[in-house]
Motif scaffolding. Structure first.
Motif, PDB file in Angstrom:
ATOM      1  N   SER A 137      29.321   6.408   4.710  1.00 28.60           N
ATOM      2  CA  SER A 137      28.851   6.182   3.341  1.00 28.60           C
ATOM      3  C   SER A 137      28.812   4.688   3.065  1.00 28.60           C
ATOM      4  CB  SER A 137      29.787   6.846   2.338  1.00 28.60           C
ATOM      5  OG  SER A 137      29.816   8.239   2.559  1.00 28.60           O
ATOM      6  N   LEU A 138      27.848   4.284   2.285  1.00 25.81           N
ATOM      7  CA  LEU A 138      27.729   2.889   1.871  1.00 25.81           C
ATOM      8  C   LEU A 138      27.899   2.830   0.360  1.00 25.81           C
ATOM      9  CD1 LEU A 138      27.021  -0.113   2.323  1.00 25.81           C
ATOM     10  CD2 LEU A 138      24.616   0.534   2.065  1.00 25.81           C
ATOM     11  N   ILE A 139      28.885   2.087  -0.087  1.00 30.37           N
ATOM     12  CA  ILE A 139      29.162   1.928  -1.511  1.00 30.37           C
ATOM     13  C   ILE A 139      29.055   0.442  -1.837  1.00 30.37           C
ATOM     14  CG2 ILE A 139      30.865   2.232  -3.352  1.00 30.37           C
ATOM     15  CD1 ILE A 139      29.961   4.878  -2.123  1.00 30.37           C
ATOM     16  N   GLN A 140      28.166   0.091  -2.738  1.00 23.23           N
ATOM     17  CA  GLN A 140      28.057  -1.285  -3.215  1.00 23.23           C
ATOM     18  C   GLN A 140      28.048  -1.246  -4.736  1.00 23.23           C
ATOM     19  OE1 GLN A 140      24.530  -2.937  -1.301  1.00 23.23           O
ATOM     20  NE2 GLN A 140      25.861  -4.048   0.096  1.00 23.23           N
ATOM     21  N   ILE A 141      29.241  -1.229  -5.295  1.00 27.68           N
ATOM     22  CA  ILE A 141      29.400  -1.207  -6.742  1.00 27.68           C
ATOM     23  C   ILE A 141      30.226  -2.421  -7.126  1.00 27.68           C
ATOM     24  CG2 ILE A 141      30.265   0.070  -8.741  1.00 27.68           C
ATOM     25  CD1 ILE A 141      29.918   2.631  -7.038  1.00 27.68           C
ATOM     26  N   TYR A 142      29.653  -3.260  -7.962  1.00 29.01           N
ATOM     27  CA  TYR A 142      30.311  -4.485  -8.396  1.00 29.01           C
ATOM     28  C   TYR A 142      30.667  -4.366  -9.871  1.00 29.01           C
ATOM     29  CZ  TYR A 142      28.230  -6.053  -4.049  1.00 29.01           C
ATOM     30  OH  TYR A 142      27.858  -6.161  -2.737  1.00 29.01           O
ATOM     31  N   ILE A 143      31.872  -4.805 -10.199  1.00 27.78           N
ATOM     32  CA  ILE A 143      32.379  -4.718 -11.566  1.00 27.78           C
ATOM     33  C   ILE A 143      32.796  -6.097 -12.058  1.00 27.78           C
ATOM     34  CG2 ILE A 143      34.195  -3.731 -13.042  1.00 27.78           C
ATOM     35  CD1 ILE A 143      32.172  -1.655 -11.973  1.00 27.78           C
ATOM     36  N   HIS A 144      32.371  -6.421 -13.268  1.00 28.30           N
ATOM     37  CA  HIS A 144      32.842  -7.616 -13.980  1.00 28.30           C
ATOM     38  C   HIS A 144      33.810  -7.089 -15.032  1.00 28.30           C
ATOM     39  CE1 HIS A 144      31.815 -11.027 -17.052  1.00 28.30           C
ATOM     40  NE2 HIS A 144      33.060 -11.113 -16.599  1.00 28.30           N
TER      41      HIS A 144
END
Length: 131
Positions: A4-11
Protein backbone atom coordinates in the motif's frame (compact mmCIF):
# COMPACT_ATOMS: atom_id res chain seq x y z
CA UNK A 1 -0.41 -4.42 -6.00
CA UNK A 2 0.77 -6.14 -2.85
CA UNK A 3 1.99 -3.06 -0.99
CA UNK A 4 0.00 0.00 0.00
CA UNK A 5 1.11 3.54 -0.69
CA UNK A 6 -0.03 6.22 1.74
CA UNK A 7 0.88 9.86 1.14
CA UNK A 8 -1.13 11.94 3.58
CA UNK A 9 0.37 15.16 4.86
CA UNK A 10 -1.00 17.05 7.85
CA UNK A 11 -0.38 20.63 8.98
CA UNK A 12 -1.21 20.63 12.69
CA UNK A 13 -1.37 23.61 15.01
CA UNK A 14 -1.83 23.60 18.77
CA UNK A 15 -1.44 26.23 21.46
CA UNK A 16 -0.25 26.49 25.01
CA UNK A 17 -2.90 26.66 27.70
CA UNK A 18 -4.36 30.17 27.89
CA UNK A 19 -1.89 31.05 25.13
CA UNK A 20 0.83 31.54 27.72
CA UNK A 21 4.16 32.43 26.04
CA UNK A 22 5.80 29.23 27.28
CA UNK A 23 7.87 28.07 24.30
CA UNK A 24 11.06 29.98 25.01
CA UNK A 25 13.99 29.90 22.55
CA UNK A 26 16.00 27.57 24.82
CA UNK A 27 13.14 25.03 24.90
CA UNK A 28 12.55 24.91 21.15
CA UNK A 29 15.33 22.50 20.14
CA UNK A 30 14.66 19.85 22.81
CA UNK A 31 10.88 20.18 22.39
CA UNK A 32 11.07 19.87 18.61
CA UNK A 33 13.47 16.90 18.85
CA UNK A 34 11.13 15.14 21.26
CA UNK A 35 8.15 15.70 18.96
CA UNK A 36 10.15 14.37 16.00
CA UNK A 37 11.05 11.24 18.00
CA UNK A 38 7.41 10.70 18.98
CA UNK A 39 6.33 10.98 15.36
CA UNK A 40 9.04 8.49 14.36
CA UNK A 41 7.73 6.02 16.96
CA UNK A 42 4.32 6.22 15.28
CA UNK A 43 5.79 5.75 11.78
CA UNK A 44 5.09 9.37 10.87
CA UNK A 45 7.68 11.59 9.22
CA UNK A 46 8.24 15.15 10.40
CA UNK A 47 8.82 17.54 7.50
CA UNK A 48 9.12 20.76 9.53
CA UNK A 49 8.18 22.13 12.92
CA UNK A 50 8.30 25.69 14.20
CA UNK A 51 6.68 27.73 16.90
CA UNK A 52 5.93 31.06 18.38
CA UNK A 53 6.00 31.37 22.18
CA UNK A 54 2.32 30.37 22.43
CA UNK A 55 1.75 27.83 19.65
CA UNK A 56 3.32 25.18 17.43
CA UNK A 57 2.99 24.47 13.70
CA UNK A 58 3.96 21.00 12.56
CA UNK A 59 3.93 19.45 9.07
CA UNK A 60 4.19 15.67 8.95
CA UNK A 61 3.13 12.63 6.99
CA UNK A 62 0.90 10.08 8.68
CA UNK A 63 0.85 6.32 8.43
CA UNK A 64 -2.23 4.25 7.67
CA UNK A 65 -2.60 2.78 11.15
CA UNK A 66 -2.96 5.88 13.34
CA UNK A 67 -5.66 8.54 13.41
CA UNK A 68 -4.82 12.23 13.45
CA UNK A 69 -6.44 12.62 16.86
CA UNK A 70 -4.32 9.79 18.28
CA UNK A 71 -1.11 11.25 16.85
CA UNK A 72 -1.77 14.76 18.19
CA UNK A 73 -2.83 13.40 21.60
CA UNK A 74 0.43 11.42 21.83
CA UNK A 75 2.56 14.37 20.75
CA UNK A 76 0.94 16.84 23.12
CA UNK A 77 0.91 14.49 26.11
CA UNK A 78 4.44 13.20 25.74
CA UNK A 79 5.95 16.62 24.95
CA UNK A 80 4.46 18.33 28.00
CA UNK A 81 5.58 15.41 30.21
CA UNK A 82 9.07 15.56 28.71
CA UNK A 83 9.51 19.31 29.26
CA UNK A 84 8.01 19.24 32.76
CA UNK A 85 10.27 16.36 33.86
CA UNK A 86 13.48 17.58 32.19
CA UNK A 87 13.34 21.28 33.09
CA UNK A 88 12.80 23.07 36.37
CA UNK A 89 10.52 25.85 35.24
CA UNK A 90 8.36 28.21 37.32
CA UNK A 91 5.19 26.82 35.72
CA UNK A 92 4.35 23.60 33.92
CA UNK A 93 3.88 23.34 30.19
CA UNK A 94 0.25 22.63 29.41
CA UNK A 95 -1.44 22.55 26.01
CA UNK A 96 -4.93 23.75 25.22
CA UNK A 97 -7.39 20.90 24.73
CA UNK A 98 -8.02 21.45 21.03
CA UNK A 99 -5.91 21.61 17.92
CA UNK A 100 -6.24 22.32 14.22
CA UNK A 101 -5.26 19.84 11.53
CA UNK A 102 -5.34 20.45 7.80
CA UNK A 103 -4.64 18.03 4.99
CA UNK A 104 -1.97 19.25 2.59
CA UNK A 105 -1.69 18.17 -1.03
CA UNK A 106 1.69 17.20 -2.41
CA UNK A 107 1.49 20.24 -4.69
CA UNK A 108 1.10 22.58 -1.69
CA UNK A 109 3.86 21.06 0.47
CA UNK A 110 6.48 23.71 -0.34
CA UNK A 111 4.06 26.55 0.32
CA UNK A 112 3.01 25.14 3.70
CA UNK A 113 6.61 24.26 4.53
CA UNK A 114 7.66 27.89 3.99
CA UNK A 115 4.61 29.17 5.86
CA UNK A 116 5.75 27.18 8.90
CA UNK A 117 9.44 27.97 8.45
CA UNK A 118 8.85 31.73 8.52
CA UNK A 119 6.44 31.93 11.46
CA UNK A 120 8.37 34.70 13.19
CA UNK A 121 8.20 36.89 10.08
CA UNK A 122 4.52 36.17 9.52
CA UNK A 123 3.61 36.96 13.13
CA UNK A 124 5.92 39.94 13.38
CA UNK A 125 7.18 38.46 16.67
CA UNK A 126 3.67 38.77 18.21
CA UNK A 127 1.60 35.98 19.74
CA UNK A 128 -1.53 34.63 18.05
CA UNK A 129 -3.65 36.44 20.66
CA UNK A 130 -2.16 39.77 19.56
CA UNK A 131 -3.05 39.25 15.88
Amino acid sequence: MSDSLIQIYIHAVWATKKREPFILPELKAPLFKHIEQELDKMNCQLLIINSMPDHIHCLFSICSTKSISYIIKQIKGSSSRFINLQYSLPTKLEWQIGYAAFSVSKVALNKVYNYIKYQDVRHGFKSMADK
